[in-house]
Design an enzyme around this catalytic site. Structure first.
Site, PDB file in Angstrom:
ATOM      1  N   TYR A  44      14.017  18.863 -22.190  1.00 20.96           N
ATOM      2  CA  TYR A  44      13.172  18.881 -20.986  1.00 20.96           C
ATOM      3  C   TYR A  44      13.771  19.823 -19.948  1.00 20.96           C
ATOM      4  O   TYR A  44      13.059  20.627 -19.326  1.00 20.96           O
ATOM      5  CB  TYR A  44      13.036  17.470 -20.414  1.00 20.96           C
ATOM      6  N   ASP A  45      15.086  19.713 -19.740  1.00 20.92           N
ATOM      7  CA  ASP A  45      15.759  20.577 -18.760  1.00 20.92           C
ATOM      8  C   ASP A  45      15.619  22.048 -19.140  1.00 20.92           C
ATOM      9  O   ASP A  45      15.476  22.916 -18.269  1.00 20.92           O
ATOM     10  CB  ASP A  45      17.239  20.208 -18.655  1.00 20.92           C
ATOM     11  N   LYS A 122       1.704  -7.942  -8.482  1.00 15.86           N
ATOM     12  CA  LYS A 122       1.756  -7.401  -7.118  1.00 15.86           C
ATOM     13  C   LYS A 122       3.152  -6.811  -6.890  1.00 15.86           C
ATOM     14  O   LYS A 122       4.113  -7.527  -6.637  1.00 15.86           O
ATOM     15  CB  LYS A 122       1.455  -8.491  -6.099  1.00 15.86           C
ATOM     16  N   GLU A 178       0.890   1.795  -5.285  1.00 16.36           N
ATOM     17  CA  GLU A 178       2.167   1.289  -4.782  1.00 16.36           C
ATOM     18  C   GLU A 178       3.303   2.112  -5.377  1.00 16.36           C
ATOM     19  O   GLU A 178       3.417   2.230  -6.603  1.00 16.36           O
ATOM     20  CB  GLU A 178       2.330  -0.185  -5.165  1.00 16.36           C
ATOM     21  N   LYS A 295      -8.646  -9.754  -8.345  1.00 17.39           N
ATOM     22  CA  LYS A 295      -9.800  -9.039  -7.792  1.00 17.39           C
ATOM     23  C   LYS A 295     -11.064  -9.395  -8.565  1.00 17.39           C
ATOM     24  O   LYS A 295     -11.035  -9.525  -9.791  1.00 17.39           O
ATOM     25  CB  LYS A 295      -9.595  -7.518  -7.867  1.00 17.39           C
ATOM     26  N   LYS A 319       0.798 -15.746  -4.336  1.00 19.34           N
ATOM     27  CA  LYS A 319       2.218 -15.602  -4.014  1.00 19.34           C
ATOM     28  C   LYS A 319       3.042 -16.564  -4.860  1.00 19.34           C
ATOM     29  O   LYS A 319       2.720 -17.746  -4.952  1.00 19.34           O
ATOM     30  CB  LYS A 319       2.465 -15.871  -2.530  1.00 19.34           C
ATOM     31  N   CYS A 431      14.084 -21.448  28.721  1.00 26.01           N
ATOM     32  CA  CYS A 431      14.801 -21.180  29.965  1.00 26.01           C
ATOM     33  C   CYS A 431      13.776 -21.172  31.093  1.00 26.01           C
ATOM     34  O   CYS A 431      12.692 -20.594  30.959  1.00 26.01           O
ATOM     35  CB  CYS A 431      15.512 -19.831  29.879  1.00 26.01           C
ATOM     36  N   CYS A 436      15.869 -14.440  34.127  1.00 27.45           N
ATOM     37  CA  CYS A 436      16.807 -14.506  33.000  1.00 27.45           C
ATOM     38  C   CYS A 436      16.942 -13.130  32.345  1.00 27.45           C
ATOM     39  O   CYS A 436      15.947 -12.549  31.900  1.00 27.45           O
ATOM     40  CB  CYS A 436      16.321 -15.511  31.966  1.00 27.45           C
TER      41      CYS A 436
END
Length: 675
Positions: A44-45, A122, A178, A295, A319, A431, A436
């Site tokens: 490849y190189d 995800k 992503e 989806k 999640k 407070c 402050c």
């Protein structure tokens, strides 16, 4: 033609360059997308060196989509802002099977035909948007705030998984995906940084974001980023697709990397089974994931399903349950926030959790400490809520030795030593002093933050420097600063000082809504600030408003109205507003008189489509919302009006089919007197 000495003739060179580019593109796709290399790295190189040598000898043959252009160009001075063609919404979360079933039920109630789903991991990376014209890559941008991102074109060019030329010359294509750093690459990168004496990245997501936001593309090129793409945001010059599975296949056919772990699911039970599988096997993947994306497969149902202000109703993020770890509480400290709330924090013995080292965890308030019976010296179970914010979940009381100590919240402010109080019905201790210093400093940090006055360079460290030097005590003081005052401060200098003063000056035009939010009035967030600015039209009218008048505004409840009244009743706050007005900050919405902005689009749902030439999309949305419109991202029967810019595509066609009124950009500008 005469050949250059020592090299092929231009015609032969052009042919060989084309061959090399095609070979390198194919090998990039096999290695970075299919993960199935066909040649060795050395071979490849050799191909790449031959291409680079030929292009150096024949610079007139270099093209923007050549694989040689991935190595990274000249460093950038700054990132240019990019308006997104389509708002990039975030997803609502599901945390268990019941949430997924509820999502399914709501979707089916709105749909007019049976639904199926597409589910894929995800990835915990950085959202990017790629644009192609005539099959050639032309631009990349970050998500930003969903409306405006940053131009990272030169950096994305260095990501070899991203094709600079599609396999088909489609007229116009915009895709969302992503970018991420694989786990192994992340580990190597951190080892290199530590050896170089640099701070290690906390997690792969931060590493990916930091890599793509480098001003020098060569730094990005040195990091082995990958990417997966999953949404077609805009398509022109090719047959459309009716299903998400077809959209993903189209992306793959065009040469864009698509997650091979995606799955078509006929029922919500199939969805739940697949989510459960990856909950158990997520660590088997070579990259970090924090959940699954579900989806609706039928794209024609998206307009019917619609969107909320923040998220679509046709997709949801499942999640994963948070990961947990055991560690010891070394101490409990407190911090005073901008509204005076004193928050306790557990200082922990460092422990690895969900891929990061955790040494602190929020304890929220005194009630949590008492309910969970947390002592200094206790061994505790910690977790990351959403795998982001560490918190103490429970105490391992069986590990107690008797040397543990209970913690008590302070009776006086740790910063100014004023008495503290606890309002009825609240868990927070505050407070009581308006003077402050801790509150004032946190208030300055909030005032300068991105969503408020967006004063670049004015973060916590600089605020502290200005405070310690006695140069600022409230936001109005910022507008009295000079570069000569700031330059002598530690780590500043003339250039940084000049940049800071320029950023402060630029903030004067941020607008009334941003200013209201920047004031840091308790309970008043961004949405409420926009509503108040739109309704009252000026700071003066807002300050004059009675409790009844405030509560008459949609989204403003009794508690927020009371908070506003209390804040404006403080003489020092009103004096600061007067000083800000004297310094030239915008105290009225644009073209607003005592009656506010004319509500030209009151009660109307408006969709923007195409490229606007006079306004950017965010400005157009702001002008519409100021005039009473609800701006939607998709055309449906509920759409009142479509504003079409140049190169408007499918949304314009759908508006015509539904006989929805259409305005050109010029018509819109004339209607709001902005010609």
């Amino acid at each position: 033609m005469v050949a250059r000495e020592g090299g092929p003739a231009p015609a032969d060179a052009a042919q060989r360059i084309a061959e090399l580019r095609e070979q390198i593109r194919r090998h990039d796709y096999c290695y970075y997308v299919l993960d199935a290399p066909e040649i060795s790295d050395a071979e490849y190189d050799r191909l790449m060196r031959e291409l680079l040598d030929l292009e150096q000898s024949h610079p007139e043959l270099v093209t923007a989509d050549s694989p040689s252009q991935r190595v990274g160009g000249q460093p950038l001075a700054a990132f240019r802002a990019v308006s997104h063609r389509v708002p990039l919404l975030s997803l609502a979360n599901a945390v268990d099977d019941q949430d997924l079933r509820e999502f399914d039920r709501r979707a089916r109630e709105r749909a007019d035909r049976p639904l199926t789903y597409v589910v894929e991991p995800k990835i915990d990376g950085l959202t990017v948007v790629l644009s192609y014209e005539e099959g050639r890559f032309i631009r990349a941008a970050t998500r930003g705030d969903g409306l405006i991102g940053e131009d990272i074109t030169e950096n994305i060019k260095t990501v070899r998984a991203v094709p600079l030329r599609l396999k088909r010359d489609i007229k116009s294509l915009e895709v969302r995906g992503e970018a991420y750093l694989p786990k192994a690459a992340f580990a190597r990168l951190n080892e290199e940084r530590e050896e170089a004496g640099e701070a290690a990245f906390a997690n792969p997501r931060n590493a990916a974001a930091g890599s793509l936001r480098q001003l020098d593309p060569k730094v990005t090129a040195s990091r082995p980023l990958r990417a997966y793409f999953y949404n077609i945001l805009h398509l022109e010059g090719a047959d459309g697709v009716g299903e998400q599975v077809e959209a993903l296949q189209m992306l793959e056919d065009l040469g864009l990397p698509v997650n091979p772990e995606r799955r078509y699911c006929r029922t919500i039970d199939d969805v739940i089974d697949y989510c459960r599988y990856w909950t158990e096997h997520r660590h088997d993947l070579p990259y970090e994931i924090d959940g699954m994306v579900v989806k609706v497969n039928e794209l024609d149902q998206y307009p019917l399903l619609g969107e909320t202000a923040k998220s679509p109703r046709y997709a949801i993020a499942f999640k994963f349950p948070p990961e947990q770890a055991i560690t010891r509480v070394r101490d409990i400290t407190v911090k005073v926030g901008r509204t005076g709330v004193i928050t306790p924090t557990a200082e922990l013995e460092p422990v690895r959790l969900a891929g990061t080292t955790v040494s602190r965890a929020t304890l929220h308030n005194e009630d949590i400490i008492r309910e969970r019976d947390i002592h200094i010296g206790d061994y505790v179970v910690i977790q990351k809520a959403g795998d982001i914010i560490p918190e103490v979940l429970s105490v391992l009381k069986e590990k107690r030795t008797g040397e543990e100590r209970p913690f008590f919240m302070p009776q006086t402010c740790p910063e100014c030593h004023s008495p503290v109080s606890r309002l009825k019905g609240e868990a927070a201790i505050r407070c009581t002093s308006l003077a402050c210093p801790a509150q004032a400093k946190e208030g300055l940090i909030h005032f300068a933050s991105r969503d408020a006055m967006n004063i670049e360079g004015l973060g916590p460290a600089v605020v502290n420097l200005l405070w310690e030097a006695g140069l600022v005590r409230d936001p109005a003081d910022l507008y009295d600063l000079t570069a000569e005052q700031v330059a002598p401060l530690e780590r500043m200098g003339k250039k940084s000082a000049a940049n800071l003063i320029a950023a402060i000056e630029n903030s004067k035009s941020r607008g009334l809504a941003a200013l209201i939010f920047a004031l840091g009035i308790r309970l008043v967030g961004q949405t409420a600030a926009k509503t108040l600015a739109r309704h009252f039209g000026s700071m003066d009218q807002l300050m004059k408003a009675t409790t009844e008048e405030l509560q008459a505004v949609s989204e403003i409840g009794p508690k927020m109205a009371e908070s506003l009244q209390r804040w404006f009743a403080v003489p020092a706050n009103r004096q600061m507003i007067d000083r800000l007005a004297e310094k030239g900050l915008q105290m009225e919405t644009e073209k607003a008189g005592d009656a506010g902005v004319p509500q030209t689009f009151a009660g109307k749902t408006v969709v923007l489509t195409g490229t606007l030439t006079t306004l950017d999309r965010r400005e157009a949305q702001r002008l519409l919302e100021e005039r009473g419109a609800k701006v939607a991202s998709s055309v449906s029967k509920k759409t009142s009006l479509v504003i079409a810019g140049e190169a408007a595509g499918s949304k314009l066609e759908k508006a015509k089919e539904l006989n929805i009124p259409i305005l050109s950009e010029a018509d819109f500008l004339q209607l709001i007197d902005r010609v």
